[in-house]
Design a protein around this motif. Structure first.
Motif, short mmCIF file in Angstrom:
data_model
loop_
_atom_site.label_atom_id
_atom_site.label_comp_id
_atom_site.label_asym_id
_atom_site.label_seq_id
_atom_site.Cartn_x
_atom_site.Cartn_y
_atom_site.Cartn_z
N ALA A 53 0.85 -1.18 0.00
CA ALA A 53 0.00 0.00 0.00
C ALA A 53 0.89 1.23 0.00
CB ALA A 53 -0.92 0.00 1.22
N ILE A 54 0.60 2.18 -0.89
CA ILE A 54 1.41 3.39 -1.02
C ILE A 54 0.55 4.59 -0.67
CG2 ILE A 54 2.65 4.87 -2.62
CD1 ILE A 54 3.64 2.47 -4.06
N SER A 79 8.34 2.67 11.67
CA SER A 79 9.50 1.81 11.45
C SER A 79 10.30 1.64 12.74
CB SER A 79 10.37 2.39 10.34
OG SER A 79 11.53 1.62 10.15
N ARG A 80 10.37 2.69 13.52
CA ARG A 80 11.14 2.65 14.77
C ARG A 80 10.49 1.73 15.80
NH1 ARG A 80 11.72 8.12 18.48
NH2 ARG A 80 12.27 7.13 20.45
N VAL A 89 5.94 -0.11 8.02
CA VAL A 89 6.36 0.78 6.94
C VAL A 89 7.60 0.19 6.30
CG1 VAL A 89 7.19 3.08 6.35
CG2 VAL A 89 5.35 2.82 8.01
N LEU A 90 7.54 -0.01 4.97
CA LEU A 90 8.60 -0.69 4.25
C LEU A 90 9.58 0.26 3.58
CD1 LEU A 90 6.33 -3.38 2.54
CD2 LEU A 90 7.57 -3.59 4.69
N ASP A 91 9.11 1.46 3.20
CA ASP A 91 9.98 2.36 2.44
C ASP A 91 9.41 3.77 2.51
OD1 ASP A 91 12.03 3.28 0.89
OD2 ASP A 91 11.43 2.27 -0.95
N PHE A 92 10.28 4.76 2.23
CA PHE A 92 9.89 6.16 2.15
C PHE A 92 10.74 6.81 1.08
CE2 PHE A 92 10.20 10.63 3.17
CZ PHE A 92 8.88 10.97 3.45
N ASP A 93 10.08 7.57 0.19
CA ASP A 93 10.82 8.20 -0.92
C ASP A 93 9.99 9.37 -1.42
OD1 ASP A 93 12.72 8.69 -2.84
OD2 ASP A 93 12.89 6.60 -3.46
N PHE A 101 6.14 10.02 -0.65
CA PHE A 101 5.23 8.89 -0.56
C PHE A 101 5.81 7.86 0.38
CE2 PHE A 101 8.00 7.62 -4.05
CZ PHE A 101 8.23 6.27 -3.82
N MET A 102 4.92 7.04 0.95
CA MET A 102 5.29 6.04 1.95
C MET A 102 4.77 4.68 1.50
SD MET A 102 3.91 5.86 5.88
CE MET A 102 3.96 7.65 5.93
N VAL A 103 5.60 3.66 1.64
CA VAL A 103 5.24 2.30 1.25
C VAL A 103 4.98 1.49 2.52
CG1 VAL A 103 5.91 0.24 -0.04
CG2 VAL A 103 6.67 2.49 -0.81
N MET A 104 3.79 0.91 2.63
CA MET A 104 3.40 0.17 3.83
C MET A 104 2.94 -1.24 3.44
SD MET A 104 1.13 3.12 5.72
CE MET A 104 0.04 3.24 4.32
N GLU A 105 2.85 -2.11 4.43
CA GLU A 105 2.31 -3.45 4.18
C GLU A 105 0.84 -3.34 3.80
OE1 GLU A 105 1.76 -6.01 7.56
OE2 GLU A 105 1.89 -4.32 8.95
#
Length: 551
Positions: A53-54, A79-80, A89-93, A101-105
């Motif tokens: 999910a983004i 993430s912390r 949360v898997l990624d942030f860019d 944008f944020m990448v989540m499960e």
């Protein structure tokens, strides 16, 4: 990674199906939209079958630096914490134009707000299950110095799970976007600014006293959610924000027992204290609230069970570290005897094993007399056996070990006791064992086979024989079938879970598979398919085919 330092305009072209972000994520359908952004379902291009999910910020007006910092901080906080009851949360860019944008499960299930709209009031055991998992997530956040500040049913997600053949739910806490870090200096929130959802705000939060917001503020909102799950309505409601804030600050909610008469008194008292107007009148932490509400404490990785404390272990703290007072009665005593008035605590320096070795040990008794006696007994046994095997030799009347010597008259000595091994009365005719000891015991009468377990002599059940189950289980499964026919999958799942708490049946897995097929959940449908009875499989396969799921 680009960090916005000045207002940044929203993305020039909207995200559409098929667009690829950072050569990794392919955008799919829209999962939800809000005032500040939208959430999309996406596919990971390098990991086949993985969906994520983004969450992307958007809006017609420019994005301020504070909004961008809050958005990034949401990713960092989740993430912390890394808790199983907090969304991962898997990624942030950022996009090419700087939009973050944020990448989540990707979570499959439903929100607590939707569950409450459909069912209104939830059963007490379901409330306890949801509450304990929320409490575990909040306790982890508070110990890390994070206050959520926007707890509400819309930020609680329920994910169906299965463990040991029993279906349950895992709670996921969402949206740490306006969370407050107790030690943070990145964003300074001014007083008199409302931060959160008014319906679940604590009085200090509703009056804009943001500097007074702490973990007890989350506890007030937590109590409001538990109240709503039991009562079927929020504790406070108004036609406008001003009326709502006045109720929160000055009025008490309707009595819980008037809306949910069967609620236990201790549950009512716990919720009432959690929703106290003054922070100091509430529970000191979430763990105390959960203990009072459900009757059992939260179990965390940092806690040590009492039985583990009593085991002698090597201390992991430095030798100079003070010992907790609750460990004084669990001092290891291996190789020591208690002495009155002796200080059994370890010295301030040196490992604990040295202090144990320094204690005086009880004098050990010599073991050689025992060894000599055992050896002589073995020799005597061999001698007796040798004489028994020779029919022409008459064994002695007695075999005396260490016969006492005649003491001298001048020096009387008390002889040690002699060990005498007497032979059996009739050597030539050994005693025959009793017949009843040599004969095999009579086999026990076979027990009557139960209706649930097959036996070798039992006839196989004819094909299509109804599965044996208690009446309560059968009633739940019938109710689940009716809910499934009405396309109410959440109600069907609830009845199936309750039936499996009493007995695991093949029919329950048949219904579970059809529920997941109706939800277009291929992974869970195939997981349940392996436990569907052979007699049910043709019907289940035909049912799922209408939802384009091939089993």
């Amino acid at each position: 990674m680009q960090k916005p330092t000045e207002p940044t305009s929203a993305q020039s072209e909207p995200l559409t199906t098929g667009r690829v972000l950072r050569s990794t994520y392919e955008i799919g359908t829209v999962l939800g939209k809000g005032g500040m952004g939208a959430v999309f379902l996406a596919r990971h291009l390098r990991l086949p079958g993985k969906q994520v999910a983004i969450k992307v910020l958007h809006g017609a007006e420019a994005l301020s630096e504070e909004v961008a910092v809050r958005f990034r901080r949401e990713a960092e906080i989740a993430s912390r914490l890394g808790h199983p009851n907090i969304v991962e949360v898997l990624d942030f860019d950022t996009l090419e134009d700087g939009t973050p944008f944020m990448v989540m499960e990707y979570l499959r299930g439903e929100g607590l707000s939707r569950r409450l709209r459909k069912q209104k009031q939830l059963p007490l055991d379901e409330v306890f299950s949801i509450t304990r998992q929320m409490g575990a997530a909040l306790q982890a956040a508070h110990r890390a110095g994070v206050v959520h500040r926007d707890l509400k049913p819309g930020n609680v997600f329920l994910v169906p799970t299965e463990a040991g053949g029993v279906v349950g739910e895992r709670v996921k806490l969402l949206d740490f976007g306006i969370s407050k870090l107790v030690d943070a200096r990145t964003v300074m929130t001014l007083d008199s600014v409302l931060m959160g959802t008014p319906q679940y705000m604590a009085p200090e939060q509703a009056m804009g006293h943001n500097s007074n917001v702490d973990a007890r503020t989350d506890l007030f909102a937590f109590g409001c959610i538990v109240y709503e799950m039991l009562a079927g309505r929020p504790p406070y409601s108004g036609d406008n924000v001003a009326e709502l804030i006045y109720q929160i600050v000055h009025l008490e909610p309707p009595p819980l027992l008037s809306l949910a008469p069967g609620t236990p008194p201790h549950v009512v008292a716990a919720i009432s204290r959690a929703m106290a107007k003054k922070p100091e009148d509430r529970y000191p932490d979430v763990g105390a609230f959960i203990l009072e509400l459900t009757g059992s404490p939260l179990q965390t990785l940092a806690e040590v069970k009492p039985e583990q404390r009593s085991r002698p272990t090597t201390p992991t703290a430095p030798p100079s570290a003070p010992r907790p007072p609750d460990r004084e009665e669990h001092i290891p005593t291996v190789g020591m005897r208690p002495h009155a008035g002796r200080d059994t605590s370890p010295p301030p320096s040196g490992p604990q094993t040295e202090s144990l070795a320094a204690q005086p040990l009880a004098p050990a008794r010599p073991k050689w007399p025992v060894a000599v006696a055992v050896g002589m007994a073995v020799i005597i046994a061999f001698a007796v056996a040798f004489f028994w095997k020779r029919p022409d030799v008459t064994p002695p009347a007695a075999v005396v070990v260490n016969p006492p010597a005649q003491p001298r008259p001048s020096t009387p000595v008390t002889p040690p006791p002699a060990v005498v091994v007497a032979p059996p009365e009739d050597v030539k005719k050994p005693v025959e064992p009793e017949p009843q000891q040599t004969q095999p015991t009579e086999p026990e009468e076979p027990r009557q086979p139960t209706t649930d377990l097959p036996t070798a002599n039992a006839k196989p059940k004819p094909r299509g024989t109804p599965e044996s189950m208690p009446d309560s289980v059968r009633e739940d499964l019938v109710a689940a079938q009716k809910a499934l026919d009405a396309s109410n999958t959440a109600e069907a799942l609830r009845h199936i879970r309750r039936s499996q708490r009493t007995k695991i049946t093949g029919l329950s897995f048949s219904l579970l598979t059809r529920v997941y097929c109706q939800q277009h959940d291929l992974a869970n449908a195939r997981a349940q398919w392996t436990r569907v009875p052979a007699t049910e499989r043709p019907r289940v396969r035909q049912y799922c085919s209408q939802y384009d799921i091939d089993l």
